[in-house]
Scaffold this motif. Structure first.
Motif, short mmCIF file in Angstrom:
data_model
loop_
_atom_site.label_atom_id
_atom_site.label_comp_id
_atom_site.label_asym_id
_atom_site.label_seq_id
_atom_site.Cartn_x
_atom_site.Cartn_y
_atom_site.Cartn_z
N GLU A 108 6.22 6.52 0.75
CA GLU A 108 5.82 7.80 0.68
C GLU A 108 4.49 7.82 1.14
N ALA A 109 3.53 6.65 1.43
CA ALA A 109 2.16 7.68 1.78
C ALA A 109 2.24 8.03 3.08
N ALA A 110 2.98 6.86 3.98
CA ALA A 110 3.64 7.67 5.03
C ALA A 110 3.27 8.87 5.09
N GLU A 111 4.60 9.18 4.43
CA GLU A 111 5.44 10.25 4.84
C GLU A 111 4.80 11.68 4.33
N ARG A 112 3.31 11.23 3.68
CA ARG A 112 2.12 12.58 3.47
C ARG A 112 1.72 12.41 4.39
N LEU A 113 1.01 11.07 4.72
CA LEU A 113 -0.16 10.81 5.98
C LEU A 113 0.60 12.52 7.19
N GLU A 125 0.75 -1.39 0.16
CA GLU A 125 -0.40 -0.10 0.47
C GLU A 125 1.00 1.47 -0.11
N GLY A 126 2.20 1.43 0.18
CA GLY A 126 3.29 1.93 0.18
C GLY A 126 3.57 2.87 1.35
N TYR A 127 2.15 2.64 2.71
CA TYR A 127 2.97 3.23 3.79
C TYR A 127 4.29 2.47 4.06
#
Length: 237
Positions: free
Chosen positions: A54-59, A40-42
């Motif tokens: 990247e998904a966690a960084e965006r979050l 999922e990219g987290y």
């Protein structure tokens, strides 16, 4: 979520066995969740080590921005209550006037946006304060896109008069506007520079309380001076 928190504590990454141990998860369960989070990219996996994706960084960035907005809102609410007036925070961004946050109460309501604030910057203290911080080219560009127009009988009448007025504003000086945007209302805006961004904190009062404006402005200036350093990151949102 515990796996994400655990990975976040290891800048150099961490293996699945260590993450399972730290989170109290069975190793097969940890492996399954880690694969899902990578998919999922987290998370991302490199040479058996797991890192934030990247998904966690965006979050995280989104959460930080929300926290900064909450900080600004809480600060404005404190000033609203201590001074007894509505308080506004606005900035000039990408060629537009943007009212970021307004704090008022039923007993001290904010000015109603009956004419688009972005298009009527020449008529209200917020807009005049922001325009006064721009260079001549940027001011003229703004007025080419949003020409001066009569909002009330007290509104400045033409570009030339407005530009002359803005040029006379003392550098980083307070701008006061009386019934130019809304009849029955007086406003004052205090300039703030956050990096290269023109910004302002402003207040408004009913016209019949205009005698309170100087004292309220002094109070707001004092409050801003007290916390501006710690607030600078938050108001750059």
């Amino acid at each position: 979520m515990r796996l994400l928190e655990s990975v976040a504590r290891h800048d150099g990454g961490a293996p699945a066995k260590q993450l399972a141990r730290e989170t109290g998860l069975a190793l097969p369960t940890a492996y399954h969740l880690l694969r899902t989070l990578v998919h999922e990219g987290y998370l991302r996996r490199d040479k058996g080590m797991f890192y934030l994706g990247e998904a966690a960084e965006r979050l995280g960035s989104s959460g930080a921005a929300q926290k900064r907005r909450s900080t600004v809102a809480a600060t404005l609410a404190h000033w609203r209550d201590s001074i007894g007036v509505p308080v506004y925070y606005a900035r000039y961004r990408d060629g537009e006037i943007e009212v970021v946050c307004v704090s008022d109460t039923p007993g001290n309501p904010a000015v109603e946006e009956w004419a688009d604030f972005r298009e009527t910057g020449h008529a209200h203290a917020i807009g005049q304060c922001l325009l006064s911080q721009l260079d001549d080219k940027a001011r003229r560009d703004h007025l080419d896109r949003y020409p001066v127009q009569s909002i009330t009988p007290y509104t400045v009448r033409d570009d030339h008069t407005l530009l002359r007025r803005l040029a006379q504003v003392r550098r980083m000086g307070t701008v006061v506007e009386r019934q130019e945007y809304a009849l029955g209302t007086v406003c004052a805006a205090i300039p703030i520079t956050v990096g290269t961004t023109a910004a302002t904190m402003a207040i408004s009062l009913p016209a019949h309380q205009a005698d309170r404006l100087p004292t309220a402005v002094e109070q707001l200036q004092s409050e801003i001076g007290r916390v501006l350093g710690s607030l600078a990151v938050s108001i750059s949102i």
